[in-house]
Design a protein around this motif. Structure first.
Motif, short mmCIF file in Angstrom:
data_model
loop_
_atom_site.label_atom_id
_atom_site.label_comp_id
_atom_site.label_asym_id
_atom_site.label_seq_id
_atom_site.Cartn_x
_atom_site.Cartn_y
_atom_site.Cartn_z
N ARG A 1 0.86 -1.19 0.00
CA ARG A 1 0.00 0.00 0.00
C ARG A 1 0.89 1.23 0.00
NH1 ARG A 1 -4.85 1.34 4.20
NH2 ARG A 1 -4.90 -0.93 4.20
N MET A 2 0.57 2.16 -0.91
CA MET A 2 1.31 3.42 -0.99
C MET A 2 0.30 4.57 -1.06
SD MET A 2 4.15 2.28 -3.84
CE MET A 2 4.61 3.96 -4.17
N LEU A 3 0.47 5.55 -0.21
CA LEU A 3 -0.38 6.73 -0.25
C LEU A 3 0.27 7.80 -1.12
CD1 LEU A 3 -1.52 7.04 3.47
CD2 LEU A 3 -2.71 5.96 1.56
N ASP B 1 -0.32 13.62 -0.68
CA ASP B 1 -1.25 14.31 0.21
C ASP B 1 -1.53 13.51 1.49
OD1 ASP B 1 -3.09 12.31 -0.53
OD2 ASP B 1 -4.21 13.63 -1.86
N GLY B 2 -1.02 12.28 1.56
CA GLY B 2 -1.17 11.46 2.74
C GLY B 2 -2.56 10.86 2.93
N GLU B 3 -3.45 11.11 1.98
CA GLU B 3 -4.83 10.63 2.09
C GLU B 3 -5.22 9.67 0.98
OE1 GLU B 3 -7.55 13.87 2.48
OE2 GLU B 3 -6.32 14.87 3.98
N ARG B 4 -4.99 10.08 -0.25
CA ARG B 4 -5.42 9.25 -1.37
C ARG B 4 -4.49 8.05 -1.55
NH1 ARG B 4 -5.99 13.26 -6.26
NH2 ARG B 4 -4.09 14.04 -5.29
N LEU B 5 -5.10 6.97 -2.00
CA LEU B 5 -4.36 5.74 -2.26
C LEU B 5 -3.75 5.82 -3.64
CD1 LEU B 5 -3.77 2.88 -1.09
CD2 LEU B 5 -5.76 2.12 -2.40
N MET B 6 -2.43 5.85 -3.70
CA MET B 6 -1.72 5.91 -4.98
C MET B 6 -1.64 4.52 -5.61
SD MET B 6 -0.02 7.60 -7.28
CE MET B 6 0.50 9.16 -6.65
N HIS B 7 -1.44 3.50 -4.76
CA HIS B 7 -1.24 2.15 -5.28
C HIS B 7 -1.46 1.14 -4.17
CE1 HIS B 7 0.66 -1.16 -7.45
NE2 HIS B 7 1.44 -1.37 -6.42
N LEU C 1 -5.23 -1.60 -7.10
CA LEU C 1 -6.23 -0.55 -7.04
C LEU C 1 -5.62 0.77 -6.62
CD1 LEU C 1 -7.92 -0.40 -3.75
CD2 LEU C 1 -7.40 -2.71 -4.43
N HIS C 2 -6.34 1.83 -6.92
CA HIS C 2 -5.91 3.19 -6.58
C HIS C 2 -7.12 4.10 -6.57
CE1 HIS C 2 -6.38 4.62 -10.74
NE2 HIS C 2 -5.97 3.41 -11.07
#
Length: 142
Positions: free
Chosen positions: A43-45, A48-54, A66-67
């Motif tokens: 899991r990578m954010l 912005d520390g909120e949205r899921l990048m990967h 997913l992202h």
């Protein structure tokens, strides 16, 4: 199993990569864990520390990426997933179905015995993606 914690994602095969609407990526991981027994590999954010990048999940021996939506990178905002069904072939369709419904899945095509020999149904996850669940019909003993 190889140690793939340092990899960004699978290196072979066809892997669904789901866009999750409305910043729901982290909630989607929680749903897939409860509904389908997903194992989180990575899991990578975003910055912005909120949205899921990967995220990389393993479900029933297969991989799913997913992202969250990223309109600033050309992704369609407020996407409504359609046109694809992700199929899970499992050992016990009733068990998987019930767990997914209890986790918040919405029935689309009721789970029932089908003419082709599977117990099969479709449900929609809380993020708009459609999943089908199937297993061979169990023969009654006796």
């Amino acid at each position: 199993m190889a140690d793939d914690r340092n990899a960004q994602g699978p290196t072979t095969g066809i892997v669904p990569h789901l866009t999750i609407p409305s910043r729901g990526g982290q909630a989607a991981i929680e749903f897939y864990t409860r509904a389908f027994g997903a194992e989180e590999v990575r899991r990578m954010l975003a910055e912005d520390g909120e949205r899921l990048m990967h995220a990389w999940l393993r479900i029933n021996g297969g991989d799913v990426l997913l992202h969250d939506e990223f309109p600033e990178y050309g992704h369609e905002p407020d996407i409504v997933p359609k046109g694809v069904i992700i199929h899970l072939q499992v050992d016990d369709a009733d068990e998987w179905w019930n767990r997914a419904i209890l986790a918040g899945g919405i029935p689309v095509f009721p789970l029932s015995d089908q003419f082709w020999g599977d117990r099969y149904g479709q449900l929609r996850d809380p993020f708009g993606h459609t999943w089908s669940i199937g297993s061979p019909i169990r023969k009654q003993e006796g």
